[in-house]
Design a protein around this motif. Structure first.
Motif, PDB file in Angstrom:
ATOM      1  N   PRO A  86      65.711  54.951  53.674  1.00 49.25           N
ATOM      2  CA  PRO A  86      65.994  53.533  53.910  1.00 49.25           C
ATOM      3  C   PRO A  86      67.398  53.200  54.390  1.00 49.25           C
ATOM      4  O   PRO A  86      67.764  52.017  54.419  1.00 49.25           O
ATOM      5  CB  PRO A  86      65.723  52.896  52.542  1.00 49.25           C
ATOM      6  CG  PRO A  86      65.913  53.977  51.560  1.00 49.25           C
ATOM      7  CD  PRO A  86      65.532  55.251  52.241  1.00 49.25           C
ATOM      8  N   GLY A  87      68.192  54.184  54.776  1.00 49.40           N
ATOM      9  CA  GLY A  87      69.511  53.877  55.308  1.00 49.40           C
ATOM     10  C   GLY A  87      70.357  53.134  54.307  1.00 49.40           C
ATOM     11  O   GLY A  87      70.572  53.584  53.185  1.00 49.40           O
ATOM     12  N   ARG A  88      70.842  51.958  54.698  1.00 53.57           N
ATOM     13  CA  ARG A  88      71.632  51.113  53.794  1.00 53.57           C
ATOM     14  C   ARG A  88      70.771  50.167  52.966  1.00 53.57           C
ATOM     15  O   ARG A  88      71.280  49.366  52.200  1.00 53.57           O
ATOM     16  CB  ARG A  88      72.635  50.292  54.600  1.00 53.57           C
ATOM     17  CG  ARG A  88      73.744  51.096  55.251  1.00 53.57           C
ATOM     18  CD  ARG A  88      74.572  50.194  56.134  1.00 53.57           C
ATOM     19  NE  ARG A  88      75.781  50.852  56.616  1.00 53.57           N
ATOM     20  CZ  ARG A  88      76.580  50.350  57.557  1.00 53.57           C
ATOM     21  NH1 ARG A  88      76.271  49.183  58.113  1.00 53.57           N
ATOM     22  NH2 ARG A  88      77.658  51.003  57.936  1.00 53.57           N
ATOM     23  N   GLU A 120      74.737  52.338  48.722  1.00 54.37           N
ATOM     24  CA  GLU A 120      74.607  51.227  49.670  1.00 54.37           C
ATOM     25  C   GLU A 120      73.298  50.480  49.451  1.00 54.37           C
ATOM     26  O   GLU A 120      73.245  49.248  49.496  1.00 54.37           O
ATOM     27  CB  GLU A 120      74.672  51.767  51.105  1.00 54.37           C
ATOM     28  CG  GLU A 120      76.033  52.263  51.539  1.00 54.37           C
ATOM     29  CD  GLU A 120      77.038  51.140  51.688  1.00 54.37           C
ATOM     30  OE1 GLU A 120      76.628  49.996  51.992  1.00 54.37           O
ATOM     31  OE2 GLU A 120      78.236  51.394  51.485  1.00 54.37           O
ATOM     32  N   GLN A 121      72.212  51.214  49.235  1.00 55.58           N
ATOM     33  CA  GLN A 121      70.909  50.584  49.012  1.00 55.58           C
ATOM     34  C   GLN A 121      70.902  49.735  47.742  1.00 55.58           C
ATOM     35  O   GLN A 121      70.302  48.661  47.704  1.00 55.58           O
ATOM     36  CB  GLN A 121      69.838  51.671  48.945  1.00 55.58           C
ATOM     37  CG  GLN A 121      69.644  52.421  50.257  1.00 55.58           C
ATOM     38  CD  GLN A 121      69.103  53.820  50.085  1.00 55.58           C
ATOM     39  OE1 GLN A 121      68.593  54.184  49.029  1.00 55.58           O
ATOM     40  NE2 GLN A 121      69.227  54.633  51.130  1.00 55.58           N
ATOM     41  N   ALA A 122      71.581  50.222  46.711  1.00 64.21           N
ATOM     42  CA  ALA A 122      71.609  49.491  45.437  1.00 64.21           C
ATOM     43  C   ALA A 122      72.305  48.147  45.580  1.00 64.21           C
ATOM     44  O   ALA A 122      71.993  47.190  44.853  1.00 64.21           O
ATOM     45  CB  ALA A 122      72.296  50.334  44.362  1.00 64.21           C
ATOM     46  N   VAL A 125      69.401  46.087  47.494  1.00 63.09           N
ATOM     47  CA  VAL A 125      68.124  45.971  46.767  1.00 63.09           C
ATOM     48  C   VAL A 125      68.338  46.553  45.361  1.00 63.09           C
ATOM     49  O   VAL A 125      67.887  47.670  45.069  1.00 63.09           O
ATOM     50  CB  VAL A 125      66.997  46.712  47.509  1.00 63.09           C
ATOM     51  CG1 VAL A 125      65.636  46.370  46.891  1.00 63.09           C
ATOM     52  CG2 VAL A 125      66.975  46.362  48.996  1.00 63.09           C
ATOM     53  N   PRO A 126      69.023  45.812  44.498  1.00 56.59           N
ATOM     54  CA  PRO A 126      69.412  46.392  43.202  1.00 56.59           C
ATOM     55  C   PRO A 126      68.257  46.738  42.285  1.00 56.59           C
ATOM     56  O   PRO A 126      68.421  47.568  41.381  1.00 56.59           O
ATOM     57  CB  PRO A 126      70.299  45.299  42.590  1.00 56.59           C
ATOM     58  CG  PRO A 126      69.962  44.046  43.336  1.00 56.59           C
ATOM     59  CD  PRO A 126      69.578  44.463  44.706  1.00 56.59           C
ATOM     60  N   ALA A 127      67.084  46.145  42.496  1.00 51.79           N
ATOM     61  CA  ALA A 127      65.953  46.411  41.599  1.00 51.79           C
ATOM     62  C   ALA A 127      65.127  47.615  42.023  1.00 51.79           C
ATOM     63  O   ALA A 127      64.098  47.911  41.404  1.00 51.79           O
ATOM     64  CB  ALA A 127      65.054  45.182  41.529  1.00 51.79           C
TER      65      ALA A 127
END
Length: 350
Positions: A86-88, A120-122, A125-127
């Motif tokens: 998912p990249g970033r 970066e993903q967190a 989209v922290p959940a």
């Protein structure tokens, strides 16, 4: 990353080749990309390349609405959202923000091994829940999975036509330089019949790693329900051609130089992936260009709405639309795979 880290990867590969002989292209590519993605965020102006979700929010939004529409026509079942590589996290963030307006708000699962990109993903989209591979994705609900520029980074085998038959292409090390060489002969039976008599020097590419992952996902979708959307640059094979390439600083580089410091990719054979889906009981769509797909989903209307809301950005929005649909429109292909009982997805009408 320090120069010592870079040297250690090159040294490890050189040592392995010195001790055991040349290694397959696939092994070289896997080692180089594992190091590359684990040690940096490669995206954006300051990185090495830019993907469609980073060009414009329109890309992710339309994919989110594509998923919401399919889910709605399937009867609004409980589902899980997954993204491979998912990249970033930009695509999923944009997609789920748009889809939530239609009531589509599934739990999010990311298949990602890079600690740098997970961070970066967190933020976006922290959940999310993270997975090292596709085998641990939820098994109790249908899956809607997106793979945008994921399969192109998986290792490939290259088979080269010599004068006396076909051989697998390997990587040798000569005076600290990595170079491709013809390696072990391969049986002619594994070469598509139409290509067996190709001219000497011709190259055929296969990606067993891609097929294995695609089959695993198609199997799950065929049995659990749901859909998978794959977007990547590629072709409908079999075909002759060397597509292995490296990118660094938004420019092409030698794929055999500085392993682990360049993004290594190869074009995706969509015909092979579609055939793999059929074997696993899933239903592939036709393969279409990214431009045709986005236009069918309404990128023109979305661009117009964004321009109306922000007139000062109208030229930039139009340029982003054209980059997604024209510049990338034919090179990038789109393939959907759905469960047999699910409705046909939007965007693939003849």
């Amino acid at each position: 990353m320090s120069a010592g880290d870079e040297a250690s990867l090159a040294d490890r590969l050189a040592r392995a080749i010195t001790l055991a002989g040349p290694i397959p292209i696939a092994q070289f590519m896997a080692a180089a990309n594992a190091h590359y993605y684990a040690t940096r965020d490669p995206l954006g102006a300051g990185g090495d390349f830019t993907t469609a979700p980073e060009i414009s929010q329109m890309f992710g939004e339309l994919i989110g609405l594509w998923a919401a529409d399919l889910w709605d026509r399937a009867g609004r079942p409980q589902v899980a959202w997954g993204e491979c590589g998912p990249g970033r996290g930009t695509l999923s963030a944009d997609a789920l923000r748009a889809a939530a307006k239609a009531g589509f708000a599934p739990p999010v699962h990311f298949v990602e091994t890079s600690p740098v990109l997970r961070a970066e993903q967190a933020r976006r989209v922290p959940a999310a829940t993270w997975h090292d591979d596709v085998t641990t994705l939820p098994e109790d609900v249908p899956l809607i999975v997106v793979a945008n520029e994921f399969f192109d980074a998986l290792p490939i085998r290259q088979l080269v036509r010599a004068r006396d038959g076909w051989a697998e292409r390997f990587v040798a090390c000569q005076d600290t330089l990595f170079v491709p060489v013809a390696g072990k002969p391969v049986p002619a039976e594994i070469i598509p019949e139409a290509l067996r008599d190709a001219a000497p020097g011709s190259i055929i590419e296969t990606s067993p790693a891609s097929v294995a992952i695609f089959r695993a996902l198609a199997r799950r979708i065929g049995s659990q329900g749901g859909a998978m959307l794959t977007i990547d640059y590629g072709y409908e094979g079999p075909a002759i051609g060397d597509t292995l390439q490296a990118v660094r600083g938004h420019a092409y580089a030698n794929p055999f130089e500085r392993p682990g410091e360049n993004d290594l990719t190869a074009h995706v054979d969509f015909a092979t992936l579609a055939a793999a889906a059929v074997k696993e009981g899933a239903r592939p769509s036709p393969v279409v260009g990214q431009g045709a797909f986005l236009r069918a989903l309404g990128i023109g209307s979305r661009a117009a709405a964004l321009a109306k809301a922000a007139p000062g950005r109208a030229d930039g929005i139009a340029a982003d639309r054209d980059r997604l649909t024209e510049d990338m429109g034919t090179l990038f292909k789109v393939l959907a795979v759905t469960a047999p009982a699910w409705p046909a997805p939007a965007g693939f009408a003849a």
